[in-house]
Design an enzyme around this catalytic site. Structure first.
Site, PDB file in Angstrom:
ATOM      1  N   ASP A 203      52.397   6.558  56.176  1.00 58.76           N
ATOM      2  CA  ASP A 203      52.331   6.042  57.535  1.00 58.76           C
ATOM      3  C   ASP A 203      53.326   4.892  57.719  1.00 58.76           C
ATOM      4  O   ASP A 203      53.448   4.034  56.850  1.00 58.76           O
ATOM      5  CB  ASP A 203      50.898   5.530  57.773  1.00 58.76           C
ATOM      6  CG  ASP A 203      50.661   5.119  59.212  1.00 58.76           C
ATOM      7  OD1 ASP A 203      50.836   5.968  60.095  1.00 58.76           O
ATOM      8  OD2 ASP A 203      50.307   3.944  59.455  1.00 58.76           O
ATOM      9  N   GLU A 265      56.687   9.232  57.493  1.00 58.76           N
ATOM     10  CA  GLU A 265      56.693   9.053  58.943  1.00 58.76           C
ATOM     11  C   GLU A 265      57.642   7.891  59.215  1.00 58.76           C
ATOM     12  O   GLU A 265      57.251   6.734  59.233  1.00 58.76           O
ATOM     13  CB  GLU A 265      55.290   8.707  59.477  1.00 58.76           C
ATOM     14  CG  GLU A 265      55.273   8.685  60.998  1.00 58.76           C
ATOM     15  CD  GLU A 265      54.424   7.576  61.626  1.00 58.76           C
ATOM     16  OE1 GLU A 265      54.133   7.666  62.817  1.00 58.76           O
ATOM     17  OE2 GLU A 265      54.076   6.599  60.944  1.00 58.76           O
TER      18      GLU A 265
HETATM   19  C1  GLC Z   1      51.342   5.883  62.789  1.00 56.68           C
HETATM   20  C2  GLC Z   1      50.177   6.795  63.073  1.00 56.68           C
HETATM   21  C3  GLC Z   1      49.457   6.281  64.274  1.00 56.68           C
HETATM   22  C4  GLC Z   1      48.949   4.888  63.973  1.00 56.68           C
HETATM   23  C5  GLC Z   1      50.082   3.974  63.532  1.00 56.68           C
HETATM   24  C6  GLC Z   1      49.568   2.707  62.924  1.00 56.68           C
HETATM   25  O1  GLC Z   1      52.305   5.917  63.761  1.00 56.68           O
HETATM   26  O2  GLC Z   1      50.626   8.105  63.216  1.00 56.68           O
HETATM   27  O3  GLC Z   1      48.409   7.118  64.658  1.00 56.68           O
HETATM   28  O4  GLC Z   1      48.356   4.336  65.114  1.00 56.68           O
HETATM   29  O5  GLC Z   1      50.875   4.585  62.548  1.00 56.68           O
HETATM   30  O6  GLC Z   1      49.048   2.941  61.652  1.00 56.68           O
END
Ligand code: GLC
Length: 537
Positions: A203, A265
């Site tokens: 994440d 991500e």
């Molecule tokens: C990422 C996740 C999202 C979350 C954010 C903070 O973007 O996909 O859902 O709110 O991180 O952890």
């Protein structure tokens, strides 16, 4: 499970939003045992892996991206034993399991933050987070950073110190310059690898490292964290060079196991992404470009060519994503004019702009694109049913912190997180035996798994056929060559398969070949109708 090197390169990965998949204990929230009872659905679809959104102990202020204990399962979702049983059952079916790791921040309920709050300013427990005195007389935040969900990125404690949170105030950012933080995550990764987890989705992989001086910054041109513009910018908290050391450290741990993977991500400038994919860093990174691409052949073509070329150049594999738990579902995006700001539209409308039928047709045609491209394809739960965004949820059920933090100017992400309709009737359409934590609209009944399973023309049947055909026809991952079939038509060849997608408003002739798969519900003649894709052999 049999080892299979580099299984992730071409895998179809199904994203499970645990809270909304299946409720096994009747509390209105999805859970691990609910998911275990629905594994047949994933088996029938033919997916290679599942990625589970965070399942750790959490107050669920940000849907579990606020972790209180990285080694415990959230009690509403089950127990560690349930998680281990799930991993074993998935492996028996040949399905790999990817967990979500949240290293940028913890929950305020994490033992470390509790300890830091109870301690005096200057105590070493505060050095695991980013605490600073305020500016001026101390009543101004240490800098001007804005949190992703709105409002200042700093919150003040009673003793006068401020802590940094790039997301919700309940998600304090960890200090990745602190070696104790680094080694704790090494251990957490080993903890899950030892339990048989096959991969990690990391994440906010572009976060973690902050500029040591925490300087003021301009707000980014785009919402969230995507670095827009032609040139990458030197940003004080996104995409900093120091991240790559962390990536390498994690990769070395994964490499000490057999065939594990990690996917980033990383919302960074496109020119920075390849750096995440160097051989000693991530195996994969999500490519979010299609999420930002309107239903337009030229736009699709350039996104696909660029990604495929970039991946080939660095020997990585591409990833394709149409939807996830953070964005407006694509069956709805494609039913709106291409220039719509869908995040705003879900709140402000005009809602009669939505052409539901066009959205459904295009979403089916898009599936035949993403499932035929080189690399791996991520499916967000419910897209195989053609689920639309539930933009009209009652305002009092909204749960995403964005809604409150933006002073009700940004509605947030609940509309794509509404629980799966498994049956056409029942209190929560088969999700569980009580009402679901987010209510399903009546229109979900006709889209239930039960209805679609028996209908050969359903979107579910199309996904199933497409994944089977992909495994059969595209198993050796042939390279992609773009073809030219005139304006509004996207066409490419992969080995013996030609994919043609008519994104224009008029029918076009179908080139020679046998139609192996079509996204249309009607039988095709010589012409390909608008908003339709075919695979020809
Ligand atoms: C990422 C996740 C999202 C979350 C954010 C903070 O973007 O996909 O859902 O709110 O991180 O952890």
């Amino acid at each position: 499970m049999e080892t299979q090197p580099e299984w992730w390169r071409t895998g179809v990965v199904y994203q499970v939003y645990v809270r909304s998949f299946a409720d096994g204990n009747g509390d209105g929230q999805g859970d691990i045992n609910g998911l275990r009872s629905r594994l047949d659905h994933l088996d029938d679809l033919g997916v290679d892996a599942i990625w589970l959104n965070p399942w750790y102990e959490s107050p669920l202020t940000d849907g579990g991206y606020d972790v209180a204990d990285y080694r415990a399962i959230e009690p509403r979702y089950g127990t560690l034993a349930d998680a281990e049983a799930l991993i074993a059952e998935c492996h028996e079916r040949g399905i790999r399991v990817i967990a979500d790791l949240v290293p940028n921040h913890t929950s305020i309920e994490h033992a470390w933050f509790q300890e830091a709050m109870a301690a005096e300013p200057g105590d070493s427990s505060r050095d695991r987070y980013i605490f600073r005195p305020g500016r001026g007389d101390g009543s101004e935040p240490p800098n001007n950073w804005i949190a992703m969900f709105g409002g200042p990125a700093w919150t003040r404690l009673n003793d006068g110190e401020w802590y940094l949170h790039l997301f919700d105030p309940s998600q304090p950012d960890l200090n990745w310059d602190n070696e104790e933080v680094r080694s704790e995550f090494d251990d957490v990764i080993r903890f899950w690898m030892d339990r048989g987890i096959d991969g990690l989705r990391i994440d906010v992989a572009h976060g973690m490292v902050k500029h040591p001086d925490l300087p003021d910054t301009e707000p980014l041109p785009l919402p969230w964290s995507l670095q827009g513009g032609d040139e990458p910018i030197d940003h004080p908290f996104w995409g900093r060079a120091g991240i790559h050391d962390i990536n390498r450290r994690w990769r070395a741990i994964l490499d000490s196991y057999d065939d594990r993977m990690m996917v980033a991500e990383a919302w960074v400038h496109p020119t920075q992404l390849p750096l995440f994919l160097r051989p000693d860093e991530y195996h994969q990174s999500f490519n979010f470009d299609l999420i930002e691409t309107p239903w337009d052949a030229t736009a699709f073509r350039s996104v696909i060519s660029e990604a495929a070329t970039a991946a080939a150049e660095i020997g990585a594999s591409s990833t394709w994503v149409l939807s996830n738990h953070d964005v407006v579902r694509h069956a709805t995006r494609y039913g709106l004019p291409g220039n719509t700001d869908t995040r705003r539209w879900i709140l402000d409308g005009p809602h009669d702009l939505l052409d539901h039928e066009a959205g459904q047709r295009r979403a089916r045609a898009a599936a035949l694109i993403t499932l035929s491209l080189p690399g791996s394809t991520y499916i967000y739960q419910g897209e195989e049913l053609g689920l639309p965004e539930v933009w009209d949820l009652p305002l009092d059920v909204l749960d995403d912190p964005t809604w409150e933090k933006s002073d009700h100017t940004v509605k947030g992400r609940d509309g794509c997180r509404v629980p799966i309709p498994w049956t056409a009737t029942g209190p929560s359409l088969g999700f569980g035996d009580t009402n679901a934590w987010l209510p399903q609209p009546d229109r979900f009944a006709a889209l239930s798994v039960q209805e679609q399973r028996i209908d050969p023309d359903s979107t579910l049947s199309l996904y199933r056929r497409a994944i089977a055909a992909r495994n059969h026809l595209l198993a050796d991952d042939p390279p992609l060559t773009m073809l030219e079939f005139g304006p509004g038509v996207l066409a490419y060849e992969r080995g013996d398969v030609t994919v043609v997608s008519n994104m224009s408003a008029r029918p076009v002739p179908i080139p020679a070949g046998t139609v192996a798969l079509s996204s249309a519900t009607e039988t095709l003649g010589d012409e390909l109708p608008p908003d339709t894709s075919v695979w020809l052999t």
